[in-house]
Design an enzyme around this catalytic site. Sequence first.
Site, PDB file in Angstrom:
ATOM      1  N   GLU A  73     -24.454   8.933  -0.390  1.00 25.70           N
ATOM      2  CA  GLU A  73     -23.956   7.682   0.200  1.00 25.70           C
ATOM      3  C   GLU A  73     -22.471   7.456  -0.047  1.00 25.70           C
ATOM      4  OE1 GLU A  73     -26.371   4.432  -1.166  1.00 25.70           O
ATOM      5  OE2 GLU A  73     -28.158   5.164  -0.144  1.00 25.70           O
TER       6      GLU A  73
ATOM      7  N   GLU B 152     -34.074   9.283   0.757  1.00 21.64           N
ATOM      8  CA  GLU B 152     -34.453   8.062   0.025  1.00 21.64           C
ATOM      9  C   GLU B 152     -35.069   7.074   0.999  1.00 21.64           C
ATOM     10  OE1 GLU B 152     -31.486   5.927  -2.314  1.00 21.64           O
ATOM     11  OE2 GLU B 152     -30.604   7.815  -2.999  1.00 21.64           O
TER      12      GLU B 152
HETATM   13  C1  BGP Z   1     -29.307   3.660  -2.837  1.00 26.52           C
HETATM   14  C2  BGP Z   1     -28.709   4.464  -3.956  1.00 26.52           C
HETATM   15  C3  BGP Z   1     -29.508   4.506  -5.193  1.00 26.52           C
HETATM   16  C4  BGP Z   1     -30.387   3.312  -5.470  1.00 26.52           C
HETATM   17  C5  BGP Z   1     -31.008   2.698  -4.221  1.00 26.52           C
HETATM   18  C6  BGP Z   1     -31.661   1.362  -4.410  1.00 26.52           C
HETATM   19  O1  BGP Z   1     -28.311   3.066  -2.085  1.00 26.52           O
HETATM   20  O2  BGP Z   1     -28.483   5.804  -3.570  1.00 26.52           O
HETATM   21  O3  BGP Z   1     -28.636   4.839  -6.237  1.00 26.52           O
HETATM   22  O4  BGP Z   1     -29.839   2.472  -6.366  1.00 26.52           O
HETATM   23  O5  BGP Z   1     -30.073   2.568  -3.199  1.00 26.52           O
HETATM   24  O6  BGP Z   1     -30.740   0.328  -4.288  1.00 26.52           O
HETATM   25  P1  BGP Z   1     -30.409  -0.722  -5.425  1.00 26.52           P
HETATM   26  O7  BGP Z   1     -30.400   0.035  -6.689  1.00 26.52           O
HETATM   27  O8  BGP Z   1     -29.073  -1.265  -5.093  1.00 26.52           O
HETATM   28  O9  BGP Z   1     -31.488  -1.745  -5.349  1.00 26.52           O
END
Ligand code: BGP
Length: 465
Positions: free
Chosen positions: A167, A366
């Site tokens: 990302e 993801e």
């Molecule tokens: C994505 C990232 C992760 C993770 C996930 C969940 O954007 O790659 O690192 O954190 O989101 O989001 P958050 O942790 O902000 O709830």
Amino acid sequence: MGKYYFPQNFWWGSAASGPQTEGRVSKDGKGESIWDHWYSQEPEKFFNQIGPEKTSEVYTKYLEDIQLMKETGHNTFRTSIQWSRLIPNGIGEINQQAVTFYNHYFDELIRNGIEPFVNLYHFDMPMILQINGGWLNRETVDAYVNYTKVCFELFGDRVKKWFTHNEPIVPVEGGYLYQFHYPNEVNLKHAVQVAFHEMLSSAKAIEAYHEMNLDGEIGIILNLTPSYPRDEKNAADVKAASIADAFFNRSFLDPSVKGCYPKDLIEIIQDLKLIPEMSEDDLSTIKNNTVDILGINYYQPRRIKAKEIPVDHEKSPMPDDFFDNYQMPGRKMNPYRGWEIYEKGIYDILTNLRQNYNNVRCYISENGMGVENEERFINEDGMIEDDYRIEFVKDHLRFVHQAIQEGSNVQGYHMWTCMDNWSWLNAYKNRYGFIAVDLKKDAKRTIKKSGHWFKEMTTNNGFAD
Ligand code: BGP
């Protein structure tokens, strides 16, 4: 009744990152990343003041964790190497304890039939490089490429799936536009330069990897947030959505897959007089070093309407000068994270890649649902009954399945995340894992209902309902 079975050798598993899981132990030789530094300066910014030093203690518990991955039906798993662990000063000396740790970690995964996918940068700039500008500074690109070569040399004989960044738009948004990553600036000029250097670093790492002939694949992981206009028949809404798409999706998708930047984005950046500094052959480096494979992180769509009150770009330009966000009435929400759940978005992304990006080889890297206070759902056996997570996965997989029927080149599905982990400023607020981590009991792990379900589903290579 629907049947949703997937192609043979589909990659089932989950994703995590070094900075969110490993934790630190004394004398482990790790250098500071921007997160270690930021927490030491402003702990109150982090939910319940929990910082990155403990996280889920994977550094010491990885043997147990890999067994749990097996029990939850993984055949693949992604994590990241922490640059600041491997090369504490960003450049120069290698931390041998880190080499030992990553060797053991990756070997143990392979021994257990779980292929490691390794990402090289997950928001975690070594602090010492950030002091000199981080991604704003061209020298960071060289330092990064050097670091990636060290990784390929050390682990490339066994690791066959590499990713240059996770990302990359997020450090741009968080660090230079919307203030949720260090250095917490609001500066579009810097944001554009940072984005360009990240992109260039990705192309250069791909070039370096291919030159080494290591018999594996390399790509990038992008969070693609489809931009839907409020009203598809309203030209101003459609244009606004397309600009948001250019800023947040195509800014990395086009150069990563097609080797060039989208015209509309270049025009906007030119009009704003914000074309980044670059060397003569940078654009050809980007052109000649596109990805072998694309990881897609999908959580939520972006809903856009035309700007209601025009703004003067001259002052302090922002992407949002060109569009307004729109809250669709009746949208389905994950109230804890504040993100809309729109399952069809995953299909729309895959269809777009099939139609407009030469059906690039890809996988869902993801997808997930962060929920607060999951202890509410603990049953008498001590297991969290997270039926909502099972529904969430199924609802998305149905659309992945449909995309495959229509010819999409998607090779796998990874959930965020394996076990509850530390989420940046949100720390342990929202839990995403198939496996619960009890911070009050020495980070004790317990598989949730969704983890058992995932094992069954992946053993069958799909599900029927
Ligand atoms: C994505 C990232 C992760 C993770 C996930 C969940 O954007 O790659 O690192 O954190 O989101 O989001 P958050 O942790 O902000 O709830």
